[in-house]
Design an enzyme around this catalytic site. Structure first.
Site, PDB file in Angstrom:
ATOM      1  N   GLU A 133     120.686 -89.066 -27.117  1.00  0.00           N
ATOM      2  CA  GLU A 133     120.770 -89.308 -25.727  1.00  0.00           C
ATOM      3  C   GLU A 133     119.610 -89.379 -25.021  1.00  0.00           C
ATOM      4  O   GLU A 133     119.437 -90.064 -24.139  1.00  0.00           O
ATOM      5  CB  GLU A 133     121.757 -88.177 -25.319  1.00  0.00           C
ATOM      6  CG  GLU A 133     122.271 -88.344 -23.718  1.00  0.00           C
ATOM      7  CD  GLU A 133     121.183 -87.856 -22.782  1.00  0.00           C
ATOM      8  OE1 GLU A 133     121.507 -88.336 -21.387  1.00  0.00           O
ATOM      9  OE2 GLU A 133     120.419 -87.244 -23.122  1.00  0.00           O
ATOM     10  N   ASP A 184     120.760 -84.107 -29.679  1.00  0.00           N
ATOM     11  CA  ASP A 184     119.390 -84.212 -29.728  1.00  0.00           C
ATOM     12  C   ASP A 184     118.759 -83.252 -28.443  1.00  0.00           C
ATOM     13  O   ASP A 184     119.502 -83.228 -27.478  1.00  0.00           O
ATOM     14  CB  ASP A 184     119.022 -85.350 -29.680  1.00  0.00           C
ATOM     15  CG  ASP A 184     119.388 -86.296 -28.469  1.00  0.00           C
ATOM     16  OD1 ASP A 184     120.361 -86.334 -28.117  1.00  0.00           O
ATOM     17  OD2 ASP A 184     118.355 -87.061 -27.889  1.00  0.00           O
TER      18      ASP A 184
HETATM   19 ZN   LIG Z   1     121.208 -83.847 -21.952  1.00  0.00          ZN
END
Ligand SMILES: [Zn+2]
Length: 406
Positions: free
Chosen positions: A173, A79
């Site tokens: 994340e 992401d």
């Molecule tokens: Zn990162």
């Protein structure tokens, strides 16, 4: 495919995560890149290639030796940050000869060494930049490109001895949920590295201990004209409480190993008010002391204004040094790999957390290594191609050096 070509392919996928959806993954578009990576890893000859319902890609490169060698893992996230658009990224490779780089002629957007002095270190190198309208996504697609290219290197050079190598690509994340559905047991590595650092040389194995606190104040509202000896204003209680916290322990006053109380949100009426804090410290004892201090202040407030104040306090993550100090060889291995790849390791404490911090406490010791990019989460993000190559080389060297551990 070169590591640069891989990187440019991966950034063509919009994989922005979203902290408001409360789903896993937070955005379904992350599956598009996940499926592409799953196919790519399978086509390279990796085995046990899987894509979970939570959008975690995992794969194994089997050992090519009978020797007993620890299983090493490499992890990167798919992401990109919600802070800037990651759609329709238009990249350009610039040979940097110094001075400003015009990212966008029309809108006069320039990447300037005045604002970003690190740029001068990359004079004479090729740099990948954006058109100044989106982030680049080197965080962390550079990490993915470095890992996949390292695997490809071992596939193309079967004479180079290596143990079992595990690879994982994770979603979300950037919204702090990367490890939420990470199956450490299924991954099956003895130790791993996240390839999610910035500049060339970064090697991180110390991070904050982290807690989130919410202090809630209960007031008593009466008509202000007739409030004498009756009204309790929750907003003023909150104000009083906030003033008790040490001014020297705010983010803007601290650096290095110094911890802080950070007021992230305040809201209130006369009836009820609340303060939200994040509490951070590298030192576990000082971290515990900070939490105790908050509890004492709440008790103090209740002594002055009985029944007025409650505290919600929860730990978020811990400093991975606690895990790593008993397994120092994992850090030493990465530092040696960097030196072998011609990179000088730059070890420094993270003033934040990484996915590896939580994974370390889930049973997978996991320091963080550079992927090469700079200016993450914004339109001025860029990636020196040489740094990306060195990230890939470091991964290869780690796998090679792992064969020397008995
Ligand atoms: Zn990162």
């Amino acid at each position: 495919m070169t590591v640069k070509e891989r990187f440019l392919k991966y950034v063509s996928f919009d994989t922005q995560s979203d902290e408001n959806t409360h789903t896993s993954p937070s955005t379904t578009k992350q599956f598009e890149l996940a499926k592409y990576l799953k196919d790519e890893l399978a086509s390279l000859g990796m085995v046990d290639v899987s894509l979970s319902d939570y959008c975690y890609v995992m794969a194994t490169l089997p050992a090519n030796t009978e020797k007993k060698i620890p299983t090493v893992g490499f992890i990167a996230h798919m992401d990109t940050s919600p802070d800037a658009s990651g759609a329709n990224i238009k990249t350009r490779t610039v040979h940097y000869d110094g001075g400003e780089i015009v990212l966008n002629e029309e809108e006069k957007i320039v990447l300037s060494p005045m604002m970003f002095p690190e740029l001068t270190k990359y004079q004479g190198q090729d740099i990948i930049v954006t058109d100044g309208k989106t982030l680049l996504g080197a965080d962390d697609k550079a990490g993915i490109a470095a890992i996949v290219s390292a695997i490809s290197y071992f596939v193309e050079n079967p004479s180079i001895e290596h143990g079992t190598i595990k690879v994982a690509f994770t979603p979300d994340e950037e919204i702090g949920e990367g490890p939420n559905h990470f199956d450490v047991k299924a991954f099956g590595a003895d130790f791993a590295y996240t390839i999610d650092g910035g500049e060339i040389g970064e090697l991180e194995f110390e991070n904050f201990n982290a807690a989130a606190a919410r202090v809630i104040f209960h007031g008593l509202n009466v008509h202000p004209g007739y409030a004498k000896d009756k009204m309790i204003n929750a907003c003023l209680l909150a104000n009083e409480f906030a003033s008790w916290l040490p001014k020297t322990q705010r983010p803007q006053e601290t650096e290095g190993y110094e911890g802080f109380f950070h007021l992230t949100n305040m809201s209130g009426t006369v009836e009820e008010a609340s303060l939200s804090y994040i509490v951070r410290d590298h030192d576990r004892n000082l971290f515990e002391q900070k939490k105790t201090f908050l509890k004492e202040l709440v008790a103090q407030m209740n002594k002055l204004h009985p029944g007025s104040t409650t505290l919600e306090l929860r730990d978020q993550y811990y400093n991975m040094i606690e895990v790593m100090k008993e397994k120092k060889f994992i850090v030493d291995l990465a530092a040696e790999a960097m030196r072998t790849a011609g990179v000088s390791p730059n070890i420094r404490p993270i003033r934040g957390g990484t996915d590896g911090a939580r994974l370390s406490f889930m049973g997978l010791p996991c320091p963080n290594i550079f992927a090469g990019g700079l200016n993450f989460h914004g339109r001025f993000e860029y990636l020196p191609v040489e740094s990306l190559k060195k990230s890939c080389d470091t991964i290869i060297k780690i796998a090679e050096l792992t064969t020397k551990i008995s």
